[in-house]
Enzyme design. Structure first.
Site, PDB file in Angstrom:
ATOM      1  N   CYS A   1      29.583  26.237  46.013  1.00 27.21           N
ATOM      2  CA  CYS A   1      28.206  26.683  46.273  1.00 27.21           C
ATOM      3  C   CYS A   1      27.379  26.409  45.026  1.00 27.21           C
ATOM      4  CB  CYS A   1      28.187  28.179  46.598  1.00 27.21           C
ATOM      5  SG  CYS A   1      26.533  28.798  46.999  1.00 27.21           S
TER       6      CYS A   1
ATOM      7  N   CYS B   1      30.274  36.091  42.135  1.00 27.28           N
ATOM      8  CA  CYS B   1      30.937  35.354  43.211  1.00 27.28           C
ATOM      9  C   CYS B   1      31.773  34.216  42.659  1.00 27.28           C
ATOM     10  CB  CYS B   1      29.882  34.799  44.172  1.00 27.28           C
ATOM     11  SG  CYS B   1      30.602  33.773  45.460  1.00 27.28           S
TER      12      CYS B   1
ATOM     13  N   CYS C   1      36.268  35.692  49.075  1.00 25.63           N
ATOM     14  CA  CYS C   1      35.614  34.398  48.960  1.00 25.63           C
ATOM     15  C   CYS C   1      36.204  33.488  47.885  1.00 25.63           C
ATOM     16  CB  CYS C   1      34.183  34.676  48.498  1.00 25.63           C
ATOM     17  SG  CYS C   1      32.969  34.353  49.699  1.00 25.63           S
TER      18      CYS C   1
ATOM     19  N   CYS D   1      25.839  32.792  41.955  1.00 29.58           N
ATOM     20  CA  CYS D   1      25.721  34.245  41.808  1.00 29.58           C
ATOM     21  C   CYS D   1      26.839  34.691  40.871  1.00 29.58           C
ATOM     22  CB  CYS D   1      25.845  34.938  43.158  1.00 29.58           C
ATOM     23  SG  CYS D   1      24.602  34.389  44.324  1.00 29.58           S
TER      24      CYS D   1
ATOM     25  N   CYS E   1      35.511  34.250  59.738  1.00 30.74           N
ATOM     26  CA  CYS E   1      34.583  33.995  58.642  1.00 30.74           C
ATOM     27  C   CYS E   1      34.658  32.516  58.281  1.00 30.74           C
ATOM     28  CB  CYS E   1      35.006  34.889  57.479  1.00 30.74           C
ATOM     29  SG  CYS E   1      33.998  34.677  56.031  1.00 30.74           S
TER      30      CYS E   1
ATOM     31  N   GLU F   1      37.832  27.422  52.906  1.00 28.32           N
ATOM     32  CA  GLU F   1      38.619  28.461  53.566  1.00 28.32           C
ATOM     33  C   GLU F   1      37.969  29.006  54.819  1.00 28.32           C
ATOM     34  OE1 GLU F   1      39.459  30.367  49.232  1.00 28.32           O
ATOM     35  OE2 GLU F   1      38.502  31.537  50.779  1.00 28.32           O
TER      36      GLU F   1
HETATM   37  N1  SAH Z   1      26.303  32.386  50.587  1.00 31.17           N
HETATM   38  C1  SAH Z   1      26.179  33.383  51.578  1.00 31.17           C
HETATM   39  C2  SAH Z   1      27.429  33.604  52.391  1.00 31.17           C
HETATM   40  C3  SAH Z   1      28.767  33.620  51.669  1.00 31.17           C
HETATM   41  S1  SAH Z   1      29.172  34.940  50.583  1.00 31.17           S
HETATM   42  C4  SAH Z   1      25.705  34.660  50.982  1.00 31.17           C
HETATM   43  O1  SAH Z   1      25.689  34.781  49.757  1.00 31.17           O
HETATM   44  O2  SAH Z   1      25.321  35.540  51.736  1.00 31.17           O
HETATM   45  C5  SAH Z   1      29.731  36.260  51.631  1.00 31.17           C
HETATM   46  C6  SAH Z   1      29.489  37.650  51.019  1.00 31.17           C
HETATM   47  O3  SAH Z   1      30.474  37.975  50.024  1.00 31.17           O
HETATM   48  C7  SAH Z   1      28.146  37.744  50.326  1.00 31.17           C
HETATM   49  O4  SAH Z   1      27.517  38.957  50.629  1.00 31.17           O
HETATM   50  C8  SAH Z   1      28.562  37.710  48.876  1.00 31.17           C
HETATM   51  O5  SAH Z   1      27.555  38.237  48.078  1.00 31.17           O
HETATM   52  C9  SAH Z   1      29.826  38.496  48.889  1.00 31.17           C
HETATM   53  N2  SAH Z   1      30.673  38.306  47.707  1.00 31.17           N
HETATM   54  C10 SAH Z   1      30.775  37.218  46.928  1.00 31.17           C
HETATM   55  N3  SAH Z   1      31.661  37.427  45.937  1.00 31.17           N
HETATM   56  C11 SAH Z   1      32.143  38.674  46.084  1.00 31.17           C
HETATM   57  C12 SAH Z   1      33.096  39.455  45.375  1.00 31.17           C
HETATM   58  N4  SAH Z   1      33.742  38.983  44.310  1.00 31.17           N
HETATM   59  N5  SAH Z   1      33.361  40.706  45.824  1.00 31.17           N
HETATM   60  C13 SAH Z   1      32.727  41.174  46.934  1.00 31.17           C
HETATM   61  N6  SAH Z   1      31.815  40.478  47.639  1.00 31.17           N
HETATM   62  C14 SAH Z   1      31.516  39.239  47.224  1.00 31.17           C
HETATM   63 FE1  SF4 Z   2      26.882  31.093  46.931  1.00 30.82          FE
HETATM   64 FE2  SF4 Z   2      28.554  33.069  46.420  1.00 30.82          FE
HETATM   65 FE3  SF4 Z   2      25.970  33.369  45.923  1.00 30.82          FE
HETATM   66 FE4  SF4 Z   2      26.826  33.292  48.481  1.00 30.82          FE
HETATM   67  S1  SF4 Z   2      27.301  34.870  46.963  1.00 30.82           S
HETATM   68  S2  SF4 Z   2      25.056  32.220  47.589  1.00 30.82           S
HETATM   69  S3  SF4 Z   2      28.526  31.818  48.243  1.00 30.82           S
HETATM   70  S4  SF4 Z   2      27.352  31.901  44.897  1.00 30.82           S
END
Ligand code: SAH
Ligand code: SF4
Length: 376
Positions: free
Chosen positions: A114, A121, A343, A118, A107, A94
């Site tokens: 990934c 996420c 995301c 996390c 973005c 996306e």
């Molecule tokens: N992998 C990179 C960039 C992509 S994630 C990183 O982790 O920084 C982009 C942002 O969205 C990150 O700060 C991530 O922690 C946050 N994010 C992921 N899932 C989310 C969710 N469900 N609600 C709010 N923020 C989220």
């Molecule tokens: Fe990967 Fe999501 Fe963690 Fe960013 S926040 S490193 S996209 S799993």
């Protein structure tokens, strides 16, 4: 029929130069082609009117200028746009555009899925992971520019003025392709988006943070989300490899960070998990000595997510403590909720629909079931 032509999108200057040299062309031809592809956004060699007429068909035989395919383009009532893009081998990722008053941030995704899992996420729950190529990364920006008609690259007054590497994937786990793509994007005679308008967000791949600053000089955002190793280990497994002390040391050393170019710390607000006043005070202590600002991100829930978003009260209290210590800490208003701008959500939604269509087809014995869904 397979198209064996080389896609020019994603080639850097050196690669373009040597391919044209192989065809017996002078270096200035590569510069002309660069201008057409990256500055003018041209896709058709016939439209490249500064190139000699007999040269254009020779180019078209060996090369193409192809964007990723657009599976879906959604336009939100609040002005955001979101594209689900289709890359080689049917993989999807996306790109989201979030407009602000006189500018806006695109973005961009760096991977399909990934590997870093996390817990909060959605992207991290997707099994299928592959790195995007530089061409696929630059291609996302080109699709967005097509959509807003911003070709040739305008000098000022651009809507698509900023880039955040915050889409799907961890950009520092795909460093080489991301760096190549960003260098193409920053080139002043092409797409020409300055490094000051590009922010790379990382969950904390410490060994590559310094290199990113030295090589690219872009702004840095850190997905922090927790102030103790105990909690961060649990919600962000990468912390077990590169714990907070190492991450903070890398931030202190980040080349080019100063009060005018602060490091952004992203902090997702998880109800009852990381949102207490004590957490806010600890956060302020943790970043001491780093030119910092914060983005407090309300957790965006997804089906089956193990967390809830903090209450507005808790977020406001948290923000006040961080503000009182002298830092900017806006609570990010969720944008594009009506088009699922969080995301990984659009892709998963599409895959769910596909999965149910696939199951229906299997159940009804339909023949055209070659479109098996990727694991969601
Ligand atoms: N992998 C990179 C960039 C992509 S994630 C990183 O982790 O920084 C982009 C942002 O969205 C990150 O700060 C991530 O922690 C946050 N994010 C992921 N899932 C989310 C969710 N469900 N609600 C709010 N923020 C989220
Ligand atoms: Fe990967 Fe999501 Fe963690 Fe960013 S926040 S490193 S996209 S799993």
């Amino acid at each position: 029929m397979t198209d064996e032509r080389i896609n020019l999108i994603g080639l850097d200057r050196a690669e373009l130069g040597s391919l044209l040299a192989e065809m017996g062309e002078q270096p200035f031809r590569a510069r002309q082609l660069w201008h057409w592809v990256y500055h003018r956004g041209a896709t058709d060699f016939d439209a490249m009117t500064t190139l000699a007429k007999d040269f254009r068909p020779r180019l078209a035989e060996r090369f193409c200028v192809e964007r990723p395919g657009v599976t879906t383009e959604l336009r939100s009532a609040d002005g955001s746009r979101k594209w689900l893009l289709r890359f080689a081998r049917g993989h999807e990722a996306e790109t989201v555009f979030i407009p602000e008053e006189d500018r806006g941030a695109l973005c961009i995704s760096s991977q399909v899925g990934c590997t870093l899992t996390c817990k909060f996420c959605h992207t991290g729950t997707q099994l299928l992971v592959r790195n995007l190529t530089a061409g696929e990364i630059v291609g996302q920006l080109m699709v967005a520019r097509d959509s807003y008609g911003e070709w040739p690259a305008p000098k000022g007054g651009r809507l698509l003025s900023n880039i955040v590497m915050m889409g799907m994937g961890e950009p520092l786990m795909n460093y080489d392709e991301v760096a190549k793509a960003l260098k193409i994007i920053m080139d002043g005679e092409g797409i020409a988006i300055s490094k000051r308008r590009i922010t790379l967000s990382t969950s904390g791949v410490v060994p590559l943070i310094r290199r990113c600053g030295e090589d690219l000089g872009v702004k840095l955002a850190i997905s922090l989300h927790a102030v103790t190793d105990e909690l961060r280990d649990e919600i962000m497994p990468i912390n077990r490899k590169y714990p907070l002390a190492e991450l903070m040391a890398a931030c202190r050393d980040y080349p080019g960070a100063d009060n005018a170019r602060r490091i952004t710390f992203e902090y997702v607000m998880l109800k009852g998990v990381n949102d207490s006043p004590a957490d806010a005070h600890a956060l302020v202590r943790l970043v001491k000595g780093i030119p910092a600002k914060f983005n407090l991100i309300p957790f965006n829930p997804w089906p089956g997510a193990p967390y809830q978003c903090s209450t507005m009260d808790a977020m406001t209290r948290f923000a006040e403590i961080v503000n009182a210590a002298g830092y900017s800490a806006p609570i990010r208003t969720p944008r594009g909720r009506d088009i699922m701008a969080a995301c990984g959500q659009l892709r998963s939604e599409t895959q769910r629909e596909r999965l149910s269509r696939y199951k229906t087809r299997l159940a009804t014995g339909a023949e055209d079931d070659h479109e098996a869904p990727a694991p969601a």
